[in-house]
Design an enzyme around this catalytic site. Structure first.
Site, PDB file in Angstrom:
ATOM      1  N   ARG A  84      -7.323  -0.224  -6.935  1.00 20.72           N
ATOM      2  CA  ARG A  84      -7.657   0.818  -5.953  1.00 20.72           C
ATOM      3  C   ARG A  84      -7.887   2.122  -6.734  1.00 20.72           C
ATOM      4  O   ARG A  84      -7.153   2.400  -7.684  1.00 20.72           O
ATOM      5  CB  ARG A  84      -6.531   0.996  -4.916  1.00 20.72           C
ATOM      6  CG  ARG A  84      -6.367  -0.240  -4.018  1.00 20.72           C
ATOM      7  CD  ARG A  84      -5.438   0.040  -2.841  1.00 20.72           C
ATOM      8  NE  ARG A  84      -6.077   0.862  -1.837  1.00 20.72           N
ATOM      9  CZ  ARG A  84      -5.433   1.398  -0.790  1.00 20.72           C
ATOM     10  NH1 ARG A  84      -4.129   1.209  -0.652  1.00 20.72           N
ATOM     11  NH2 ARG A  84      -6.085   2.124   0.094  1.00 20.72           N
TER      12      ARG A  84
ATOM     13  N   ARG B 119       0.875  -1.174   0.000  1.00 19.43           N
ATOM     14  CA  ARG B 119       0.000   0.000   0.000  1.00 19.43           C
ATOM     15  C   ARG B 119       0.915   1.228   0.000  1.00 19.43           C
ATOM     16  O   ARG B 119       2.127   1.115   0.132  1.00 19.43           O
ATOM     17  CB  ARG B 119      -1.030  -0.014   1.135  1.00 19.43           C
ATOM     18  CG  ARG B 119      -0.682  -0.644   2.439  1.00 19.43           C
ATOM     19  CD  ARG B 119       0.424   0.010   3.221  1.00 19.43           C
ATOM     20  NE  ARG B 119       0.217   1.437   3.365  1.00 19.43           N
ATOM     21  CZ  ARG B 119       1.153   2.317   3.636  1.00 19.43           C
ATOM     22  NH1 ARG B 119       2.426   1.910   3.783  1.00 19.43           N
ATOM     23  NH2 ARG B 119       0.919   3.596   3.751  1.00 19.43           N
ATOM     24  N   GLY B 120       0.268   2.413  -0.124  1.00 19.49           N
ATOM     25  CA  GLY B 120       1.056   3.636  -0.271  1.00 19.49           C
ATOM     26  C   GLY B 120       1.117   3.969  -1.748  1.00 19.49           C
ATOM     27  O   GLY B 120       1.385   3.083  -2.585  1.00 19.49           O
ATOM     28  N   ALA B 121       0.867   5.237  -2.075  1.00 25.40           N
ATOM     29  CA  ALA B 121       0.659   5.630  -3.477  1.00 25.40           C
ATOM     30  C   ALA B 121       1.805   5.229  -4.420  1.00 25.40           C
ATOM     31  O   ALA B 121       1.576   4.526  -5.414  1.00 25.40           O
ATOM     32  CB  ALA B 121       0.366   7.128  -3.541  1.00 25.40           C
TER      33      ALA B 121
ATOM     34  N   ASP C 210      -1.867  11.025  -1.791  1.00 24.90           N
ATOM     35  CA  ASP C 210      -2.258  10.040  -2.814  1.00 24.90           C
ATOM     36  C   ASP C 210      -2.653  10.689  -4.119  1.00 24.90           C
ATOM     37  O   ASP C 210      -2.635  10.053  -5.180  1.00 24.90           O
ATOM     38  CB  ASP C 210      -3.410   9.185  -2.295  1.00 24.90           C
ATOM     39  CG  ASP C 210      -2.924   8.320  -1.145  1.00 24.90           C
ATOM     40  OD1 ASP C 210      -2.922   8.811  -0.002  1.00 24.90           O
ATOM     41  OD2 ASP C 210      -2.495   7.184  -1.407  1.00 24.90           O
TER      42      ASP C 210
ATOM     43  N   GLN D 213      -1.749   2.173   9.926  1.00 29.31           N
ATOM     44  CA  GLN D 213      -0.461   2.330   9.229  1.00 29.31           C
ATOM     45  C   GLN D 213       0.555   3.071  10.109  1.00 29.31           C
ATOM     46  O   GLN D 213       1.757   2.846  10.001  1.00 29.31           O
ATOM     47  CB  GLN D 213      -0.652   3.117   7.925  1.00 29.31           C
ATOM     48  CG  GLN D 213      -1.360   2.372   6.820  1.00 29.31           C
ATOM     49  CD  GLN D 213      -2.846   2.653   6.822  1.00 29.31           C
ATOM     50  OE1 GLN D 213      -3.432   2.944   7.853  1.00 29.31           O
ATOM     51  NE2 GLN D 213      -3.471   2.555   5.664  1.00 29.31           N
TER      52      GLN D 213
ATOM     53  N   ASN E 227      -5.241  12.553   1.000  1.00 36.15           N
ATOM     54  CA  ASN E 227      -4.350  11.631   1.730  1.00 36.15           C
ATOM     55  C   ASN E 227      -5.203  10.777   2.670  1.00 36.15           C
ATOM     56  O   ASN E 227      -6.435  10.895   2.692  1.00 36.15           O
ATOM     57  CB  ASN E 227      -3.280  12.429   2.495  1.00 36.15           C
ATOM     58  CG  ASN E 227      -2.177  11.536   3.041  1.00 36.15           C
ATOM     59  OD1 ASN E 227      -1.661  10.671   2.337  1.00 36.15           O
ATOM     60  ND2 ASN E 227      -1.809  11.709   4.304  1.00 36.15           N
ATOM     61  N   LYS E 228      -4.560   9.946   3.411  1.00 37.06           N
ATOM     62  CA  LYS E 228      -5.233   9.005   4.320  1.00 37.06           C
ATOM     63  C   LYS E 228      -6.296   9.691   5.162  1.00 37.06           C
ATOM     64  O   LYS E 228      -6.085  10.801   5.653  1.00 37.06           O
ATOM     65  CB  LYS E 228      -4.157   8.378   5.223  1.00 37.06           C
ATOM     66  CG  LYS E 228      -4.624   7.392   6.267  1.00 37.06           C
ATOM     67  CD  LYS E 228      -5.502   6.292   5.732  1.00 37.06           C
ATOM     68  CE  LYS E 228      -4.916   5.536   4.575  1.00 37.06           C
ATOM     69  NZ  LYS E 228      -5.932   4.725   3.851  1.00 37.06           N
TER      70      LYS E 228
HETATM   71  O1  MRU Z   1      -4.459   3.173   2.161  1.00 32.48           O
HETATM   72  P1  MRU Z   1      -2.974   3.387   2.051  1.00 32.48           P
HETATM   73  O2  MRU Z   1      -2.207   2.807   3.174  1.00 32.48           O
HETATM   74  O3  MRU Z   1      -2.461   2.965   0.701  1.00 32.48           O
HETATM   75  O4  MRU Z   1      -2.819   4.963   2.132  1.00 32.48           O
HETATM   76  C1  MRU Z   1      -1.536   5.508   2.072  1.00 32.48           C
HETATM   77  C2  MRU Z   1      -1.496   6.960   2.316  1.00 32.48           C
HETATM   78  O5  MRU Z   1      -2.503   7.596   2.501  1.00 32.48           O
HETATM   79  C3  MRU Z   1      -0.147   7.612   2.275  1.00 32.48           C
HETATM   80  O6  MRU Z   1      -0.088   8.693   3.136  1.00 32.48           O
HETATM   81  C4  MRU Z   1       0.110   8.088   0.837  1.00 32.48           C
HETATM   82  O7  MRU Z   1      -0.047   7.028  -0.062  1.00 32.48           O
HETATM   83  C5  MRU Z   1       1.426   8.695   0.651  1.00 32.48           C
HETATM   84  S1  MRU Z   1       2.650   7.468   0.705  1.00 32.48           S
HETATM   85  C6  MRU Z   1       4.139   7.996   0.217  1.00 32.48           C
END
Ligand code: MRU
Length: 349
Positions: free
Chosen positions: A88, A45-47, A236, A195, A246-247
């Site tokens: 996603r 996970r993470g963009a 994201d 996370q 973002n999250k």
């Molecule tokens: O749902 P996730 O864990 O994929 O969400 C991730 C985030 O919101 C991060 O803050 C974002 O992707 C930036 S990561 C470099």
């Protein structure tokens, strides 16, 4: 450095983030369907990390397609792109990586099937290695914004685990430490997927960067006590007006930062910019399974029959964003101009 995503030639190995910090296991995805499922199920996970993973998933799927002519290989490319794009919806880096792979495919297709397969593999590896280099560049820009002794709040995980390595928001913190600054990090636990508690705390403890874990509802309290100096998060998707997606929970943190006069910085590569949309209102927000809210680590915490909402992301309006750090520099309002200028300098580079 921690390997979030490893290309094994005939498989994509992913550190299984669902089980960190308790188990450091790699899940080996041996076909494109397994790669797509790993993205949807949050193994990775993470963009930026899901973009890199999707690129490898496409390279792997093409290799295994057994197609011997250009037209049928193109059909495989189409269906692999659709498969990855359906994993996603919110992080634009995923679609950016798919588009880059499609473009490379078209450049290669006239050179024959073997050249396509080798070239697509190389392209995915480039996306991965470039991501680490980009994170280091963002780190250098962002570290200049971090005063010595800063106490930094972060939300979610924007670290090595969310990227090919080094991280975006955590990359800035790592770069500040490498520059000799003393910092302290407050990590929001980041309900519901945790996370912050599981991943950010784990990364920072491993790097010996002082980190204090707090639950999400404690951030305002510590700001009011004067124990936090700044907020740094990842993103994201960033709209052309500077709205930062973002999250879930990031918006609340940004509102609190404004109330307490603290700077709020988002750190994201230009592949996170979505300049095709005018504002954050156009960003599709993923809704994930109710079980993520009703359960913590498999244990039910809410009554049967209650209605659940589980948006995975929110949008922080640009008026709350002090600056956006990308690999080409630091953008400030008016974002309609500054983001475009920094994205262009990327293309020219
Ligand atoms: O749902 P996730 O864990 O994929 O969400 C991730 C985030 O919101 C991060 O803050 C974002 O992707 C930036 S990561 C470099």
């Amino acid at each position: 450095m921690l390997e979030t995503i490893r290309w094994d030639g005939d498989a994509v190995a992913l550190i299984d983030q669902r089980y960190l910090p308790f188990k450091e296991d790699y899940l080996s995805c041996r076909n494109a369907e397994a790669v797509a499922a790993a993205i949807t199920d949050m193994v990775v996970r993470g963009a930026p990390a899901i973009g890199v993973t999707a690129a490898f998933g496409i390279a792997l799927g093409l290799k295994q397609s057994g197609k011997k002519d250009a037209e049928s290989l193109r059909q495989s490319m189409e269906s692999l792109s659709t498969l990855m794009a359906g994993t996603r919806p919110t992080a634009v880096n995923l679609f950016w990586a798919i588009d880059r792979m499609k473009k490379r495919f078209e450049e290669l297709i006239s050179s024959g099937v073997e050249a396509v397969l080798a070239g697509m593999e190389r392209e995915a590896v480039s996306i991965q290695t470039e991501d680490i280099e980009i994170n280091r560049r963002m780190g250098a820009h962002g570290a200049e914004l971090v005063p010595d002794g800063a106490r930094i709040l972060t939300h979610c995980n924007a670290g090595a685990l969310a990227t090919a390595g080094y991280g975006t928001a955590l990359g800035v913190m790592r770069a500040a430490v490498e520059a000799g600054k003393k910092i302290e990090v407050f990590a929001d636990e980041t309900r519901p997927f945790l996370q912050g508690a599981r991943l950010t705390a784990w990364e920072l403890v491993q790097d010996n960067i002082p980190v204090t874990l707090i639950t999400d509802n404690m951030a305002g309290h510590f700001m009011a006590l004067g124990e936090i100096d700044m907020v740094i998060t990842g993103s994201d998707r960033i709209a052309s007006n500077g709205d930062v997606c973002n999250k879930i929970g990031t918006y609340s943190v940004a509102v609190l930062a404004k109330e307490h006069g603290l700077p709020f910085y988002a750190v994201a590569p230009t592949s996170t910019f979505d300049l095709s949309i005018t504002s954050g209102k156009e960003i599709p927000i993923e809704e994930r399974s109710p079980e993520e809210v009703t359960h913590i680590q498999g244990v039910r915490i809410a009554p049967e029959g209650v209605r659940i909402r589980n948006p995975a992301f929110d949008v922080t309006p640009s008026r709350l964003v002090t600056a956006i750090v990308c690999e080409n520099g630091v953008a400030q309002a008016p974002y309609n101009e500054s983001l475009r200028a920094l994205a262009k300098s990327h293309q020219a580079a």
